[in-house]
Design a protein around this motif. Structure first.
Motif, PDB file in Angstrom:
ATOM      1  N   THR A 183       0.695  -1.228   0.279  1.00 26.14           N
ATOM      2  CA  THR A 183      -0.051  -0.048  -0.271  1.00 26.14           C
ATOM      3  C   THR A 183       0.774   0.897  -0.059  1.00 26.14           C
ATOM      4  OG1 THR A 183      -1.905  -0.793   1.234  1.00 26.14           O
ATOM      5  CG2 THR A 183      -2.113   1.403   1.733  1.00 26.14           C
ATOM      6  N   ALA A 184       1.614   0.789   0.699  1.00 29.02           N
ATOM      7  CA  ALA A 184       2.806   2.323   1.042  1.00 29.02           C
ATOM      8  C   ALA A 184       3.234   2.557  -0.138  1.00 29.02           C
ATOM      9  CB  ALA A 184       3.770   1.915   2.156  1.00 29.02           C
ATOM     10  N   PHE A 185       4.071   1.730  -0.875  1.00 30.14           N
ATOM     11  CA  PHE A 185       4.786   1.527  -2.486  1.00 30.14           C
ATOM     12  C   PHE A 185       3.870   2.168  -3.431  1.00 30.14           C
ATOM     13  CE2 PHE A 185       7.102  -0.374  -6.227  1.00 30.14           C
ATOM     14  CZ  PHE A 185       8.007   0.009  -5.786  1.00 30.14           C
ATOM     15  N   ASN A 186       2.912   2.072  -3.523  1.00 29.14           N
ATOM     16  CA  ASN A 186       1.723   2.412  -4.803  1.00 29.14           C
ATOM     17  C   ASN A 186       1.123   4.073  -4.395  1.00 29.14           C
ATOM     18  OD1 ASN A 186       1.369  -0.310  -5.992  1.00 29.14           O
ATOM     19  ND2 ASN A 186      -0.248  -0.832  -4.992  1.00 29.14           N
ATOM     20  N   TYR A 187       1.516   3.767  -2.903  1.00 30.16           N
ATOM     21  CA  TYR A 187       0.967   5.554  -2.812  1.00 30.16           C
ATOM     22  C   TYR A 187       1.598   6.196  -2.881  1.00 30.16           C
ATOM     23  CZ  TYR A 187       0.069   9.722  -0.645  1.00 30.16           C
ATOM     24  OH  TYR A 187      -0.514  11.182  -0.191  1.00 30.16           O
ATOM     25  N   ALA A 188       3.846   5.912  -2.681  1.00 34.31           N
ATOM     26  CA  ALA A 188       4.419   6.230  -3.585  1.00 34.31           C
ATOM     27  C   ALA A 188       5.012   6.746  -4.526  1.00 34.31           C
ATOM     28  CB  ALA A 188       5.716   5.943  -2.526  1.00 34.31           C
ATOM     29  N   GLN A 189       4.788   5.709  -5.343  1.00 36.59           N
ATOM     30  CA  GLN A 189       5.120   6.053  -6.943  1.00 36.59           C
ATOM     31  C   GLN A 189       3.554   6.688  -7.366  1.00 36.59           C
ATOM     32  OE1 GLN A 189       5.093   1.456  -8.629  1.00 36.59           O
ATOM     33  NE2 GLN A 189       4.426   3.088 -10.798  1.00 36.59           N
ATOM     34  N   SER A 190       2.142   6.415  -6.885  1.00 36.31           N
ATOM     35  CA  SER A 190       1.357   6.918  -7.716  1.00 36.31           C
ATOM     36  C   SER A 190       1.794   8.544  -7.404  1.00 36.31           C
ATOM     37  CB  SER A 190       0.023   6.794  -7.302  1.00 36.31           C
ATOM     38  OG  SER A 190      -1.080   8.051  -7.540  1.00 36.31           O
ATOM     39  N   LEU A 191       1.734   9.601  -6.546  1.00 33.23           N
ATOM     40  CA  LEU A 191       2.203  10.708  -5.456  1.00 33.23           C
ATOM     41  C   LEU A 191       3.334  11.274  -6.751  1.00 33.23           C
ATOM     42  CD1 LEU A 191       1.177  13.172  -3.922  1.00 33.23           C
ATOM     43  CD2 LEU A 191       3.039  12.304  -2.374  1.00 33.23           C
ATOM     44  N   THR A 192       4.170  10.299  -6.727  1.00 32.67           N
ATOM     45  CA  THR A 192       5.861  11.015  -7.311  1.00 32.67           C
ATOM     46  C   THR A 192       5.070  11.593  -8.931  1.00 32.67           C
ATOM     47  OG1 THR A 192       6.936  10.066  -5.834  1.00 32.67           O
ATOM     48  CG2 THR A 192       7.941  10.449  -7.854  1.00 32.67           C
ATOM     49  N   ALA A 193       4.721  10.401  -9.751  1.00 26.21           N
ATOM     50  CA  ALA A 193       4.152  10.515 -10.668  1.00 26.21           C
ATOM     51  C   ALA A 193       3.424  11.913 -10.695  1.00 26.21           C
ATOM     52  CB  ALA A 193       3.415   9.506 -11.506  1.00 26.21           C
ATOM     53  N   TRP A 194       2.539  12.723 -10.223  1.00 25.49           N
ATOM     54  CA  TRP A 194       1.632  13.425  -9.836  1.00 25.49           C
ATOM     55  C   TRP A 194       2.573  14.339  -9.945  1.00 25.49           C
ATOM     56  CZ3 TRP A 194      -2.401  15.874 -11.846  1.00 25.49           C
ATOM     57  CH2 TRP A 194      -3.480  15.042 -12.052  1.00 25.49           C
ATOM     58  N   ARG A 195       3.924  14.603  -9.188  1.00 24.61           N
ATOM     59  CA  ARG A 195       5.617  15.640  -9.349  1.00 24.61           C
ATOM     60  C   ARG A 195       5.944  15.664 -10.608  1.00 24.61           C
ATOM     61  NH1 ARG A 195       9.059  14.344  -4.709  1.00 24.61           N
ATOM     62  NH2 ARG A 195       7.786  15.206  -2.167  1.00 24.61           N
ATOM     63  N   PHE A 196       5.806  15.034 -11.583  1.00 24.18           N
ATOM     64  CA  PHE A 196       5.869  15.560 -12.703  1.00 24.18           C
ATOM     65  C   PHE A 196       5.116  16.893 -13.725  1.00 24.18           C
ATOM     66  CE2 PHE A 196       8.829  11.721 -12.643  1.00 24.18           C
ATOM     67  CZ  PHE A 196      10.081  11.898 -13.576  1.00 24.18           C
ATOM     68  N   ARG A 197       3.694  16.361 -13.573  1.00 24.86           N
ATOM     69  CA  ARG A 197       2.963  16.776 -13.869  1.00 24.86           C
ATOM     70  C   ARG A 197       2.180  18.234 -13.228  1.00 24.86           C
ATOM     71  NH1 ARG A 197       0.026  11.350 -13.514  1.00 24.86           N
ATOM     72  NH2 ARG A 197       0.234  10.772 -15.298  1.00 24.86           N
ATOM     73  N   ILE A 198       3.095  18.784 -12.237  1.00 19.33           N
ATOM     74  CA  ILE A 198       2.020  19.652 -11.571  1.00 19.33           C
ATOM     75  C   ILE A 198       3.259  21.052 -11.557  1.00 19.33           C
ATOM     76  CG2 ILE A 198       0.937  21.072  -9.325  1.00 19.33           C
ATOM     77  CD1 ILE A 198      -0.504  19.076 -10.886  1.00 19.33           C
ATOM     78  N   PRO A 199       3.529  22.141 -11.841  1.00 17.52           N
ATOM     79  CA  PRO A 199       4.546  23.348 -12.120  1.00 17.52           C
ATOM     80  C   PRO A 199       4.804  23.333 -10.361  1.00 17.52           C
ATOM     81  CG  PRO A 199       2.988  23.432 -13.346  1.00 17.52           C
ATOM     82  CD  PRO A 199       2.194  22.144 -12.823  1.00 17.52           C
ATOM     83  N   TYR A 200       5.759  23.624  -9.731  1.00 21.18           N
ATOM     84  CA  TYR A 200       6.184  23.953  -8.418  1.00 21.18           C
ATOM     85  C   TYR A 200       5.065  22.837  -7.060  1.00 21.18           C
ATOM     86  CZ  TYR A 200       8.177  28.238 -10.356  1.00 21.18           C
ATOM     87  OH  TYR A 200       8.983  28.585 -11.204  1.00 21.18           O
TER      88      TYR A 200
END
Length: 507
Positions: free
Chosen positions: A212-229
């Motif tokens: 569960t932690a692994f999936n969350y870390a990956q998902s949020l990291t992916a959003w870092r690519f998409r969101i400025p700042y």
């Protein structure tokens, strides 16, 4: 995460942070061609930035959006946003230039490493230069040995995968089974044992704290690519809480491995063959290779999580999309099943040497990797200014990504049937037409994937045993929603109908 709040915050932060800065062209830039960019009508390209973030929040397929833009702007595009360049290349010559011919000029770079640092630290996939070279040099022998070639470890976890599927059939014989989640749990167990020497047991317990932690870390990291700042917008406290769960698990594994190593060092009688046979996971291999200074636990933690991300998700993605393509093409699945019957039989557990004889199965898997590459787009950052083989100018210090998803679908490379699923294009009569850097699902050049042979072996063994045991059919009305994340998955999973095959004597 409220989409409206997130979007408005991103726009407000971006608008406040940027100002126009005139830039004088360098001599090389003046002699080169600027990369085409989609039209923007607002300062700082705010309209394109807002439109992109909105589309992502609404669940649109960004990979298909890219293909649409390519039809208008060509095979090299600069997706400018907030006066920053994000160049995407798809032609094989440019990919070869970035990955091989001028590879030192295209690093992961500080921006990429900053996005991944909380999750992956300074591990091999988030490192450049000497750090990357040292980790790769130490890890390579473990992936080149024959330790996994007897397939015992992989088959052990396939056994557990079959148990879970059998339970589903027994309890819900007419209900569809979502296999993408199942494959992720299977590959997490297999990869964790291959890397750590200890399985996560995700197949036995779907919601383990680690998975569960692994999936969350990956998902949020992916959003870092998409969101400025993203540093000012996306939540970090929750992420760090989940990462601590990963750390607690991995650090205990490392402590146990160090204790084993110390105990072995105290043994009086031990021949070299016995010692070598004990290095059966990557962690033990790293500990056996360390110098007098040793590796600290943070170094080992980063290395293990990096390899786990690659080993779990890429193979799970490959199995998921292979299953989907097969249920959409039952004639291909039947041909594949017949090959398995002829080469291995209806129920014999295959080994490494067996699956190497499954030529058509390898063609099927390569065709899935072409249309559904597990890592669809891979970013780099230019160190110095450069000119691509097609004449386009690349400034220093900008993001440059190569998109194999698009490359693998270009009609000028693959023919007018480029979007069709056709394993025969990998047959002996046509495979010679595939040129270098047309097909790069595992990347290429110095950073080519160390685990590609293990990925093929895992996928082929699992697929062979699934088709020996089960009839797999499309679930009526189901369509996967492609998600171009760090690894390409289906947003809504992959549902199929599955049942036991009738014994050959009854057919």
């Amino acid at each position: 995460m409220n989409p409206t709040v997130l979007l408005s915050t991103a726009v407000a932060v971006a608008s406040a942070a940027y100002a126009f800065k005139p830039k004088k062209k360098t001599e090389l830039e003046a002699k080169s061609v600027a990369v085409p960019a989609p039209k923007s009508y607002l300062p700082l390209q705010l309209d394109t930035v807002v439109a992109y973030i909105y589309d992502m929040l609404m669940g649109k397929d960004e990979l298909e959006m890219l293909l649409k833009d390519m039809k208008q702007y060509g095979n090299t595009i600069n997706f400018k946003g907030l006066n920053n360049d994000f160049i995407v290349v798809t032609d094989p010559s440019s990919i070869q230039h970035i990955l091989a011919k001028n590879q030192p000029n295209y690093e992961k770079g500080p921006y990429f490493k900053g996005i991944f640092h909380d999750f992956l630290g300074s591990g091999i996939f988030n490192a450049d230069g000497d750090t990357w070279k040292a980790q790769r040099q130490i890890a390579r022998p473990h992936f080149q040995t024959s330790e996994f070639k007897d397939a015992a470890l992989i088959n052990k976890h396939v056994d557990q995968l079959l148990v879970v599927i059998d339970k589903h059939i027994a309890s819900k014989p007419d209900a569809p089974l979502e296999v993408q989640n199942l494959y992720c749990r299977f590959t997490l167990d297999e990869a964790s044992e291959f890397l750590f020497g200890a399985t996560v047991d995700a197949l036995k317990n779907e919601q383990t704290e680690f998975s569960t932690a692994f999936n969350y870390a990956q998902s949020l990291t992916a959003w870092r690519f998409r969101i400025p700042y993203w540093k000012y917008i996306l939540p970090r406290r929750k992420l760090m809480t989940e990462i601590k769960k990963l750390d607690d698990f991995v650090y205990k594994i490392i402590d146990d491995a160090r204790e084993r190593q110390a105990a072995r060092a105290q043994e009086k009688t031990k021949d070299e063959n016995e010692e070598n046979s004990r290095h059966d996971n990557l962690l033990d291999h790293f500990l056996s290779q360390q110098n007098e200074e040793g590796f600290d636990n943070k170094y080992l933690r980063d290395m293990l999580l990096n390899f786990l991300l690659a080993g779990r998700d890429t193979t799970a993605s490959l199995l998921s999309w292979t299953t989907w393509k097969l249920v959409q093409h039952p004639k291909v699945m039947e041909k594949l099943h017949q090959e398995i019957l002829q080469v291995i039989g209806p129920d014999r557990v295959p080994g490494y040497d067996d699956i190497k004889k499954l030529k058509y199965q390898k063609q099927v898997i390569n065709e899935v990797l072409r249309l559904c590459p597990p890592v669809p787009i891979n970013p780099r950052e230019s160190v110095e200014e450069d000119v691509l083989p097609n004449g386009y100018y690349v400034p220093a210090g900008v993001a440059v990504a190569y998109c194999v998803y698009a490359t693998h679908r270009l009609p000028e490379l693959w023919g007018e049937d480029a979007l069709e699923f056709d394993p025969d294009r990998w047959g002996p009569e046509r495979v010679g037409k595939i040129r270098p850097f047309m097909f790069v699902p595992f990347h290429a050049g110095p950073r080519i994937c160390l685990g590609q042979n293990l990925a093929y072996t895992t996928a082929q063994l699992a697929l062979t045993r699934l088709l020996q045991r089960y009839d797999i059919k499309a679930s009526p009305g189901f369509e996967p929603q492609q998600l171009g994340d760090i690894v390409m998955f289906s947003r809504n999973g992959v549902e199929v109908l599955i049942s036991h095959k009738r014994p050959q004597s009854e057919i």
